[in-house]
Design an enzyme around this catalytic site. Structure first.
Site, mmCIF file in Angstrom:
data_model
loop_
_atom_site.group_PDB
_atom_site.id
_atom_site.type_symbol
_atom_site.label_atom_id
_atom_site.label_comp_id
_atom_site.label_asym_id
_atom_site.label_seq_id
_atom_site.Cartn_x
_atom_site.Cartn_y
_atom_site.Cartn_z
ATOM 1 N N GLY A 197 0.762 -1.235 0.000
ATOM 2 C CA GLY A 197 0.000 0.000 0.000
ATOM 3 C C GLY A 197 0.797 1.291 0.000
ATOM 4 O O GLY A 197 0.237 2.348 -0.277
ATOM 5 N N ASP A 198 2.100 1.221 0.319
ATOM 6 C CA ASP A 198 2.894 2.454 0.389
ATOM 7 C C ASP A 198 4.323 2.151 -0.047
ATOM 8 O O ASP A 198 5.290 2.446 0.664
ATOM 9 C CB ASP A 198 2.869 3.008 1.809
ATOM 10 C CG ASP A 198 3.270 4.486 1.882
ATOM 11 O OD1 ASP A 198 3.652 5.040 0.827
ATOM 12 O OD2 ASP A 198 3.212 5.069 2.975
ATOM 13 N N LEU A 199 4.444 1.578 -1.236
ATOM 14 C CA LEU A 199 5.753 1.144 -1.719
ATOM 15 C C LEU A 199 6.487 2.289 -2.406
ATOM 16 O O LEU A 199 6.384 2.477 -3.612
ATOM 17 C CB LEU A 199 5.601 -0.042 -2.691
ATOM 18 C CG LEU A 199 5.516 -1.430 -2.069
ATOM 19 C CD1 LEU A 199 5.515 -2.489 -3.160
ATOM 20 C CD2 LEU A 199 6.668 -1.685 -1.100
ATOM 21 N N ASN A 203 10.399 3.320 2.190
ATOM 22 C CA ASN A 203 9.857 2.151 2.893
ATOM 23 C C ASN A 203 10.480 0.843 2.419
ATOM 24 O O ASN A 203 9.997 -0.236 2.775
ATOM 25 C CB ASN A 203 8.338 2.088 2.724
ATOM 26 C CG ASN A 203 7.647 3.240 3.418
ATOM 27 O OD1 ASN A 203 8.207 3.877 4.304
ATOM 28 N ND2 ASN A 203 6.432 3.536 3.008
#
Length: 292
Positions: A197-199, A203
């Protein structure tokens, strides 16, 4: 015991059953205190804490729940969570060398992400609402992807930005017009997939030519294309990643030409809310490309 550092050390000692022998700062973002603590038994843990002067913000328990569920539901390398409370998150420190994302790293990432996406899930959404950064991300369980993306990603984030005054009203109106015809551009996937979801680069932890781990998820069940689109927004992954990914899960034609830009409206709106008007131009360019 009035010293904040001593108070935090005491909490960590109690949670982990070992004494904190040294601490080093760790970037945490969004007003949080971050540190790497070395324990008397040799373990190293990463800690995020909400201190007394930064009490506002989403619960760190939710970030911990997302990490724990990502570990439970997939083979993606993520840190083990020791404790997740409203103001404190304690997890394994993932050893990494801070290296750049080389083509070899991209190919390893592609294998991991394709494996994450390949397992069919029942419905879109998730068992609970999650976060992207510090922002609320609604996840009502849904049978269809395009209405889910329209209502709970694109319009949800655009409406919040409009209400906060970071998205101009005329631009919001153009997004509404695009939302009304999204079915002309987007299609349903073969099945819902679990998404990190937040690549983005911050991260992704690297050691040598391998992925060491992924952190700070924003999980839900969705279309893999929205995840893949986000990896291109800041140049996190490129050709080597996509070539390796498509050897496992081929993409439908048109992703790089158009659908990627539509899906990236969502994280761009996130950045509009968090960081302001410098991201408005990217939204305008995508809408102009679509003739909206």
């Amino acid at each position: 015991m009035d010293d904040p550092d001593a108070l935090l050390n005491h909490r960590l000692d109690t949670i982990l059953g070992a004494r904190v022998v040294s601490r080093a700062p760790l970037s945490a973002g969004f007003g949080l205190t971050g540190l790497v603590a070395t324990l008397s038994d040799g373990r190293r843990v990463a800690v995020k804490a909400r201190t007394s002067d930064s009490t506002r913000g989403p619960s760190l328990a939710l970030e911990g729940a997302m990490l724990a569920d990502l570990a439970r539901l997939s083979e993606l390398p993520v840190p083990h969570v020791y404790a997740a409370e409203a103001d404190l998150l304690v997890m394994d420190f993932i050893d990494n060398d801070g290296g750049s994302i080389t083509p070899a790293v991209e190919r390893h990432a592609a294998t991991l992400v394709a494996q994450l996406h390949a397992t069919p899930r029942d419905r879109f959404g998730f068992a609970y609402d999650t976060l992207i950064g510090p922002l609320h991300q609604p996840n009502p369980l849904s049978e269809k992807w395009v209405p889910f993306f329209r209502d709970h990603r694109l319009l949800h984030m655009a409406q919040a930005a409009r209400d906060e005054g970071t998205l101009p009203l005329p631009l919001y109106g153009r997004i509404e017009r695009l939302a009304a015809v999204l079915g002309e551009y987007l299609a349903e996937p073969s099945h819902p997939s679990l998404l990190h979801g937040d690549l983005w680069t911050g991260n992704v932890l690297v050691k040598g030519d391998r992925i060491a781990g992924f952190v700070d998820p924003a999980i839900y069940y969705g279309h893999p294309e929205i995840e893949l689109a986000f990896t291109t927004m800041f140049g996190t992954f490129g050709r080597a990643f996509f070539e390796a990914y498509e050897e496992i899960l081929p993409l439908e034609p048109g992703f790089h030409d158009l659908r990627r830009d539509i899906y990236n409206l969502y994280p761009t709106l996130v950045h509009v809310r968090l960081f302001g008007g410098s991201y408005i131009g990217a939204i305008e360019r995508t809408l102009a490309k679509l003739g909206v």
